[in-house]
Every structure is written in C-alpha cells, then in structure tokens.
Write a protein that holds these residues in place. Structure first.
Motif, short mmCIF file in Angstrom:
data_model
loop_
_atom_site.label_atom_id
_atom_site.label_comp_id
_atom_site.label_asym_id
_atom_site.label_seq_id
_atom_site.Cartn_x
_atom_site.Cartn_y
_atom_site.Cartn_z
N THR A 71 0.85 -1.20 0.00
CA THR A 71 0.00 0.00 0.00
C THR A 71 0.88 1.25 0.00
N ILE A 72 1.97 1.19 0.79
CA ILE A 72 2.89 2.33 0.81
C ILE A 72 3.53 2.52 -0.57
N ARG A 73 3.90 1.39 -1.23
CA ARG A 73 4.49 1.50 -2.58
C ARG A 73 3.52 2.18 -3.54
N THR A 74 2.22 1.91 -3.39
CA THR A 74 1.23 2.57 -4.26
C THR A 74 1.28 4.07 -4.04
N ALA A 75 1.35 4.49 -2.76
CA ALA A 75 1.41 5.92 -2.46
C ALA A 75 2.70 6.54 -3.02
N LEU A 76 3.79 5.77 -2.95
CA LEU A 76 5.07 6.28 -3.48
C LEU A 76 4.99 6.39 -5.01
N ALA A 77 4.30 5.43 -5.64
CA ALA A 77 4.15 5.48 -7.11
C ALA A 77 3.26 6.64 -7.52
N MET A 78 2.31 7.01 -6.66
CA MET A 78 1.47 8.17 -6.97
C MET A 78 2.29 9.46 -6.86
N GLY A 79 3.34 9.46 -5.99
CA GLY A 79 4.17 10.67 -5.91
C GLY A 79 4.69 11.01 -4.52
N CYS A 80 4.33 10.23 -3.48
CA CYS A 80 4.88 10.54 -2.15
C CYS A 80 6.39 10.31 -2.17
N ASP A 81 7.11 11.03 -1.28
CA ASP A 81 8.58 10.97 -1.30
C ASP A 81 9.13 9.73 -0.62
N TYR A 185 -3.96 7.90 -11.20
CA TYR A 185 -3.41 6.56 -11.32
C TYR A 185 -1.90 6.68 -11.39
N ALA A 186 -1.21 5.71 -10.82
CA ALA A 186 0.26 5.73 -10.91
C ALA A 186 0.67 5.29 -12.31
N SER A 187 1.58 6.04 -12.94
CA SER A 187 2.05 5.65 -14.28
C SER A 187 3.15 4.58 -14.13
N LEU A 188 3.38 3.82 -15.19
CA LEU A 188 4.37 2.73 -15.12
C LEU A 188 5.76 3.25 -14.74
N PRO A 189 6.24 4.35 -15.36
CA PRO A 189 7.57 4.85 -14.94
C PRO A 189 7.60 5.21 -13.45
N ASN A 190 6.49 5.76 -12.96
CA ASN A 190 6.47 6.13 -11.54
C ASN A 190 6.41 4.90 -10.63
N ALA A 194 9.16 4.20 -7.85
CA ALA A 194 8.74 4.03 -6.45
C ALA A 194 9.48 2.89 -5.78
N LYS A 195 9.97 1.93 -6.58
CA LYS A 195 10.68 0.77 -6.00
C LYS A 195 11.96 1.21 -5.30
#
Ligand code: AMP
Length: 249
Positions: A71-81, A185-190, A194-195
């Motif tokens: 769930t945190i990875r999803t937030a990071l992929a959306m743009g969280c630092d 939505y999180a884009s593939l590059p993001n 995020a990883k």
C-alpha cells in the motif's frame, strides 16, 4: 512544509464481503486488498501540495502487517517521497493508530497530517479527531477543499446545511471527504521509480505505544437479506398493499 499522510490497507471496495463462519469477523484471506479510498484522496492532496510548492516533502505512513508495504508502494508510485511502515499483526483500533501517529509526528515534525475521514472497513471515523486531540492541534474534518496560506489552512467542510469554511492555524490535522479531488493513477515509470524510494519500518514497541485492544467483538453477522418484490396488476391493488402491508418504521 512536511506533510504526513496516513494510509490504511483495507478490503477493496469492489469485493463482496464474506462473514467468517465462526462469526468472529470478515474473511480477509485471499481477498483483494487496496488503499482505503479516502486515503487515496489524502495522498492526491499531498502530492498536489508538493506540485504547487505548498509542501516540501510528503511522507506516507501505514500500520499493520507486512503487506502494508504494498500500500505504501502505491502511495510512493502516486508521488509521495518516502514511506513509514509500523509493523504489527495486531488489529489496531483507532486510538492505537492515533497514538502511533502522534509518536511519529514527534519524530518527523510535520506541519500537517492528512487522513481519510474514515476507513471503509470499520467505518470508525475517529482516528483524525483523536490524533488532533492528542497533539493539541487544530482540526479540519471532512474537507472538500483545502488551501494553505502561510501558517493557516482554509478548509471547506461538507456539513448538513451546505458548506462551512474554516480558517485553522497550522500545525493541523485534516481529514478528507469524497469531493476533495480525484486521485491519479500511478504511471508505469512512476511505479518503477517508487521501488527505489525508501520505506522505514518501525514497531509499536520502538515507538513505546501500547496497542493492546480495548474493545472485543461479540459477533459479526451478515445483514438481513432483502425479500423479493412482487408485481401488482392494478393501481387499486398497489394502494391496498401500501395501506395494509407497508410497515411504517
Ligand atoms: P477510522 O477512524 O478507522 O475510520 O480511520 C480514519 C483514517 O485514519 C483512515 O482513513 C486513515 O487515514 C487513518 N488510519 C486508520 N487506520 C490506519 C492504519 N492502520 N494505518 C494508517 N492509517 C490509518
């Protein structure tokens, strides 16, 4: 301004909930889990603050089992630092979450904490309010618009009679309502980027918070099933049924 966002991993809103056969709760094994929808709105709001320059860093916090890291990875992929995971297998009650968040606030020093107005699994609608009370901070709940102006936040709230706009002093706790924004939505590059973003893991013991449950669930049951409708042949028959069979509650 550092912003902390609380995100909960819950059963996906599209899943049909099944009550466990022993009535101790609902089935979560092999069930699709997602970020609580109100928390997605909180994440989106934080990222928009980053983009507008109102925020300098947005940190996503989730508490619960190891899978919360997804769930945190999803937030990071959306743009969280970056992310913080408070690892525990205990089913946390709102007071425990609020105390854990308060202890993270003491470590991280954010100026704003954004939460969902409620988690769709327990529908408690308590954590944000409890956090604001513990911290002694101002609160703006059920926000449908937020604008940050120097050391204040203008929060528009949806209330029964219409819209209420509050001017609250930062630091503050804000909870999101449905109409605040539309999460991206999180884009593939993001998702790939995020990883590499960092997630710190803490435990309630490290944060010195007792998360023992104070409530016990007596029983969880399915809602009563609706009876099938009938077709009436005439208006007179309908009026008769309305007069004689409809129960006024
Ligand atoms: P509740 O008071 O349980 O309805 O939850 C309100 C909000 O508190 C949620 O929308 C989340 O922002 C936050 N929250 C509740 N439980 C957790 C959790 N386990 N981890 C992170 N945030 C949480």
């Amino acid at each position: 301004m550092k912003v902390l966002i609380a995100i909960k991993r819950v059963i996906d809103y599209n899943v049909k909930i099944r009550v466990k056969s022993d009535h101790t709760g609902v089935e979560t094994n092999n069930v699709k889990m997602s970020m609580n929808p109100f928390d997605e709105i909180a994440v989106e709001e934080g990222i928009q603050m980053l983009e507008s320059g109102a925020a300098s860093e947005v940190v996503a916090v989730s508490m619960g089992p190891d899978q919360c890291q997804e769930t945190i990875r999803t937030a990071l992929a959306m743009g969280c630092d970056r992310g913080i995971h408070v690892s525990t297998d205990i089913n946390l009650e709102p007071l425990a979450v609020a105390k854990l968040l308060a202890s993270i606030v003491a470590k991280e020093n954010p100026k704003l904490v954004i939460l969902g107005k409620q988690a769709i699994d327990d529908d408690s609608n308590q954590t944000g309010q409890m956090l604001s009370a513990i911290l002694g901070w101002s609160q703006g709940t059920f926000a449908s618009n937020i604008s940050i102006e120097k050391d204040n936040a203008k929060v528009t709230r949806e209330i029964d009679g219409g819209l209420e706009t509050l001017n609250i002093k930062l630091p503050s706790v804000i909870t999101t309502d449905l109409r605040l924004n539309t999460p991206r939505y999180a884009s593939l590059p993001n998702i790939m980027k995020a990883k590499k973003k960092p997630i710190d893991t803490l435990t309630p013991e490290e944060l010195k918070i007792d998360v023992t449950n104070r409530l016990s669930t007596i029983k969880v049951v399915d809602p009563p099933t609706r009876e099938a409708g009938v077709k009436v042949e005439t208006v007179q028959e309908l009026v008769d049924k309305l007069k004689n069979e409809v129960k006024i509650i």
